[in-house]
Motif scaffolding. Structure first.
Motif, PDB file in Angstrom:
ATOM      1  N   PHE A   1       0.879  -4.818  -9.205  1.00 44.34           N
ATOM      2  CA  PHE A   1       1.326  -4.362  -7.886  1.00 44.34           C
ATOM      3  C   PHE A   1       2.842  -4.186  -7.844  1.00 44.34           C
ATOM      4  N   LEU A   2       3.554  -5.009  -8.617  1.00 47.30           N
ATOM      5  CA  LEU A   2       5.001  -4.838  -8.743  1.00 47.30           C
ATOM      6  C   LEU A   2       5.315  -3.519  -9.440  1.00 47.30           C
ATOM      7  N   TRP A   3       4.608  -3.208 -10.527  1.00 44.84           N
ATOM      8  CA  TRP A   3       4.882  -1.964 -11.260  1.00 44.84           C
ATOM      9  C   TRP A   3       4.540  -0.739 -10.411  1.00 44.84           C
ATOM     10  N   ILE A   4       3.494  -0.836  -9.607  1.00 41.40           N
ATOM     11  CA  ILE A   4       3.173   0.278  -8.711  1.00 41.40           C
ATOM     12  C   ILE A   4       4.315   0.522  -7.737  1.00 41.40           C
ATOM     13  N   LYS A   5       4.821  -0.559  -7.145  1.00 42.77           N
ATOM     14  CA  LYS A   5       5.922  -0.431  -6.186  1.00 42.77           C
ATOM     15  C   LYS A   5       7.166   0.159  -6.857  1.00 42.77           C
ATOM     16  N   LEU A   6       7.499  -0.314  -8.051  1.00 41.21           N
ATOM     17  CA  LEU A   6       8.683   0.197  -8.748  1.00 41.21           C
ATOM     18  C   LEU A   6       8.506   1.663  -9.141  1.00 41.21           C
TER      19      LEU A   6
ATOM     20  N   GLY B   1      10.697   4.694  -7.794  1.00 43.65           N
ATOM     21  CA  GLY B   1      11.382   5.468  -8.826  1.00 43.65           C
ATOM     22  C   GLY B   1      11.122   6.958  -8.749  1.00 43.65           C
ATOM     23  N   GLY B   2      10.438   7.392  -7.693  1.00 41.11           N
ATOM     24  CA  GLY B   2      10.287   8.826  -7.473  1.00 41.11           C
ATOM     25  C   GLY B   2       8.947   9.416  -7.841  1.00 41.11           C
ATOM     26  N   LEU B   3       7.981   8.608  -8.278  1.00 40.57           N
ATOM     27  CA  LEU B   3       6.663   9.133  -8.614  1.00 40.57           C
ATOM     28  C   LEU B   3       5.764   9.145  -7.376  1.00 40.57           C
ATOM     29  N   ALA B   4       4.943  10.177  -7.265  1.00 39.70           N
ATOM     30  CA  ALA B   4       3.983  10.264  -6.175  1.00 39.70           C
ATOM     31  C   ALA B   4       2.768   9.398  -6.491  1.00 39.70           C
ATOM     32  N   PRO B   5       2.037   8.932  -5.460  1.00 43.47           N
ATOM     33  CA  PRO B   5       0.854   8.088  -5.713  1.00 43.47           C
ATOM     34  C   PRO B   5      -0.140   8.689  -6.694  1.00 43.47           C
ATOM     35  N   LEU B   6      -0.404   9.996  -6.587  1.00 45.32           N
ATOM     36  CA  LEU B   6      -1.359  10.619  -7.495  1.00 45.32           C
ATOM     37  C   LEU B   6      -0.846  10.618  -8.923  1.00 45.32           C
ATOM     38  N   HIS B   7       0.460  10.836  -9.107  1.00 44.03           N
ATOM     39  CA  HIS B   7       1.029  10.823 -10.450  1.00 44.03           C
ATOM     40  C   HIS B   7       0.937   9.436 -11.070  1.00 44.03           C
ATOM     41  N   VAL B   8       1.194   8.412 -10.271  1.00 40.50           N
ATOM     42  CA  VAL B   8       1.056   7.038 -10.766  1.00 40.50           C
ATOM     43  C   VAL B   8      -0.380   6.787 -11.215  1.00 40.50           C
TER      44      VAL B   8
ATOM     45  N   ALA C   1       8.157   1.803 -15.363  1.00 41.46           N
ATOM     46  CA  ALA C   1       7.207   1.010 -14.576  1.00 41.46           C
ATOM     47  C   ALA C   1       5.789   1.537 -14.721  1.00 41.46           C
ATOM     48  N   VAL C   2       5.611   2.857 -14.666  1.00 38.17           N
ATOM     49  CA  VAL C   2       4.261   3.413 -14.756  1.00 38.17           C
ATOM     50  C   VAL C   2       3.716   3.291 -16.180  1.00 38.17           C
ATOM     51  N   VAL C   3       4.606   3.325 -17.179  1.00 36.61           N
ATOM     52  CA  VAL C   3       4.164   3.122 -18.561  1.00 36.61           C
ATOM     53  C   VAL C   3       3.671   1.689 -18.755  1.00 36.61           C
ATOM     54  N   VAL C   4       4.431   0.721 -18.253  1.00 36.48           N
ATOM     55  CA  VAL C   4       4.013  -0.681 -18.348  1.00 36.48           C
ATOM     56  C   VAL C   4       2.707  -0.893 -17.577  1.00 36.48           C
ATOM     57  N   LEU C   5       2.598  -0.253 -16.415  1.00 33.90           N
ATOM     58  CA  LEU C   5       1.377  -0.366 -15.613  1.00 33.90           C
ATOM     59  C   LEU C   5       0.162   0.147 -16.370  1.00 33.90           C
ATOM     60  N   GLY C   6       0.300   1.285 -17.035  1.00 37.03           N
ATOM     61  CA  GLY C   6      -0.832   1.865 -17.742  1.00 37.03           C
ATOM     62  C   GLY C   6      -1.194   1.114 -19.016  1.00 37.03           C
ATOM     63  N   VAL C   7      -0.161   0.780 -19.812  1.00 34.69           N
ATOM     64  CA  VAL C   7      -0.419   0.162 -21.113  1.00 34.69           C
ATOM     65  C   VAL C   7      -0.810  -1.306 -20.953  1.00 34.69           C
ATOM     66  N   PHE C   8       0.004  -2.058 -20.208  1.00 36.37           N
ATOM     67  CA  PHE C   8      -0.220  -3.502 -20.095  1.00 36.37           C
ATOM     68  C   PHE C   8      -1.064  -3.879 -18.877  1.00 36.37           C
ATOM     69  N   GLY C   9      -0.746  -3.283 -17.711  1.00 39.12           N
ATOM     70  CA  GLY C   9      -1.445  -3.666 -16.488  1.00 39.12           C
ATOM     71  C   GLY C   9      -2.846  -3.116 -16.370  1.00 39.12           C
ATOM     72  N   THR C  10      -3.214  -2.155 -17.228  1.00 35.34           N
ATOM     73  CA  THR C  10      -4.556  -1.573 -17.159  1.00 35.34           C
ATOM     74  C   THR C  10      -5.286  -1.718 -18.490  1.00 35.34           C
ATOM     75  N   GLY C  11      -4.767  -1.100 -19.554  1.00 39.51           N
ATOM     76  CA  GLY C  11      -5.464  -1.116 -20.831  1.00 39.51           C
ATOM     77  C   GLY C  11      -5.507  -2.484 -21.488  1.00 39.51           C
ATOM     78  N   LEU C  12      -4.344  -3.112 -21.672  1.00 41.62           N
ATOM     79  CA  LEU C  12      -4.292  -4.375 -22.394  1.00 41.62           C
ATOM     80  C   LEU C  12      -4.949  -5.511 -21.618  1.00 41.62           C
ATOM     81  N   THR C  13      -4.794  -5.530 -20.290  1.00 40.83           N
ATOM     82  CA  THR C  13      -5.400  -6.602 -19.505  1.00 40.83           C
ATOM     83  C   THR C  13      -6.918  -6.566 -19.601  1.00 40.83           C
ATOM     84  N   PHE C  14      -7.488  -5.347 -19.672  1.00 40.40           N
ATOM     85  CA  PHE C  14      -8.933  -5.268 -19.815  1.00 40.40           C
ATOM     86  C   PHE C  14      -9.363  -5.919 -21.123  1.00 40.40           C
ATOM     87  N   HIS C  15      -8.666  -5.596 -22.197  1.00 44.28           N
ATOM     88  CA  HIS C  15      -9.024  -6.139 -23.501  1.00 44.28           C
ATOM     89  C   HIS C  15      -8.882  -7.658 -23.516  1.00 44.28           C
TER      90      HIS C  15
END
Length: 339
Positions: free
Chosen positions: A14-19, A23-30, A210-224
């Motif tokens: 949730f922190l990475w989403i906020k950042l 940082g200028g990304l739209a919700p859909l892009h995130v 922030a969105v890279v960390v969210l995708g790699v760590f907050g989504t992919g790695l956490t699932f594993h």
């Protein structure tokens, strides 16, 4: 130690989403980048484990529906919600998913034997949510952003009910199944790009990171990590993470973003967590009594992995599952969740 690391990675989403939004990304892009990077991580892990993606059309049809309600919609709703609501509150709203799942089960008739503890937990949970939003006050959180957060939690509940009926127990290995689901979510969210508003300025470096960390760590790695925790230590140990996520999200929001949390919101959060705890205690009692399957009270969308994990791994928790018709799960998050 693994539980603490997983809670930190997962709760920080949730922190990475906020950042990323700041940082200028739209919700859909995130949402698109999160799904794509999470899928890439899981594809690499699945390939290294020699797990193949499903090939049946019927399975892919069910995966598309699951990806819509378990990934595309909630990921987007959380990004929309955090445009106006603090990341800490978003984490607590995510924790209400078991309550919505329980309520949905009651409506559909899949929940039976609702005891006093689960009934009390359901009432407390929704009462705490009402206390947080305080719609009777002008300074309350009853906004479109807050409603989007609740919609995300409800979407998770719908997804889990659907996945329990149509995807659980498939022969496809869990990593490959999850990678396929996030691939489907990436395709679904990409379809919305033409309708996405164009931004005049490029995103900042902080937003991109922030969105890279969210995708790699907050989504992919956490699932594993969560699926491995379930396989190695059982669903009870994995369930502990669910109680830590709101604490992590609120703590990071206050420390990193300087988010203020008033007494009323803190009280509402505490009531919500007590309600969720009572609802899960009731579910655990049903498991010991031979009712619901052991994965049903897990704290994440990754209980899909638990249901797809070989029986030899699942029975290490001391509960053997022999039912061929799974009951609707009562999870708290969905990472590909979502998880």
């Amino acid at each position: 130690m693994r539980i603490a690391v997983l809670a930190l990675l997962w709760g920080s989403s949730f922190l990475w989403i906020k950042l990323a939004l700041e940082g200028g990304l739209a919700p859909l892009h995130v949402t698109i980048v999160r799904c794509a990077l999470g899928a890439a991580v899981l594809l690499v892990l699945a390939r290294s484990a020699r797990q193949r993606l499903p090939r049946e059309r019927r399975v892919w049809g069910h995966l598309i529906v699951a990806a819509l309600f378990c990934n595309a919609l909630p990921f987007l709703f959380f990004s929309i919600g955090e445009q106006t609501v603090d990341s800490g509150v978003a984490g607590v709203m995510n924790a209400t998913t078991p309550l919505w799942s329980l309520g949905l089960g009651l409506l559909l008739g899949t929940e039976r034997g609702l005891g006093r503890k689960r009934l009390a937990g359901l009432g407390l949970g929704f009462g705490g949510t009402l206390l947080i939003f305080a719609p009777w006050q002008q300074s309350g959180l009853a906004t479109w952003g807050a409603l989007a957060l609740l919609a995300a939690a409800v979407s998770y509940a719908v997804a889990f009910a659907y996945m329990a009926r149509h995807l659980i127990g498939r022969d496809t290995p869990p990593l490959a199944l999850s990678a396929a689901q996030l691939l489907a979510a990436t395709g679904l969210t990409t379809l919305g790009l033409p309708a996405s508003p164009h931004t005049e300025s490029a995103p900042t470096l902080t937003g991109v990171l922030a969105v890279v960390v969210l995708g790699v760590f907050g989504t992919g790695l956490t699932f594993h990590l969560n699926s491995r925790l379930i396989a190695d230590e059982g669903p009870t140990a994995a369930a502990t993470v669910g109680y830590l996520l709101p604490v992590v999200s609120v703590g990071l929001g206050a420390l990193v973003l300087g988010e203020e949390v008033g007494v009323r919101v803190v009280a509402g959060m505490a009531v919500v967590l007590v309600g969720v705890g009572l609802a899960r205690v009731g579910r655990a009692g049903a498991v010991r009594g031979g009712g619901a399957r052991p994965e049903a009270h897990l704290p994440s969308s990754e209980r899909t992995a638990a249901r797809s994990t070989p029986v030899s791994a699942r029975t290490t928790s001391g509960v053997s599952s022999t039912s061929s018709q799974p009951t609707a799960p009562t999870p708290a998050t969905c990472q590909g969740d979502s998880m």
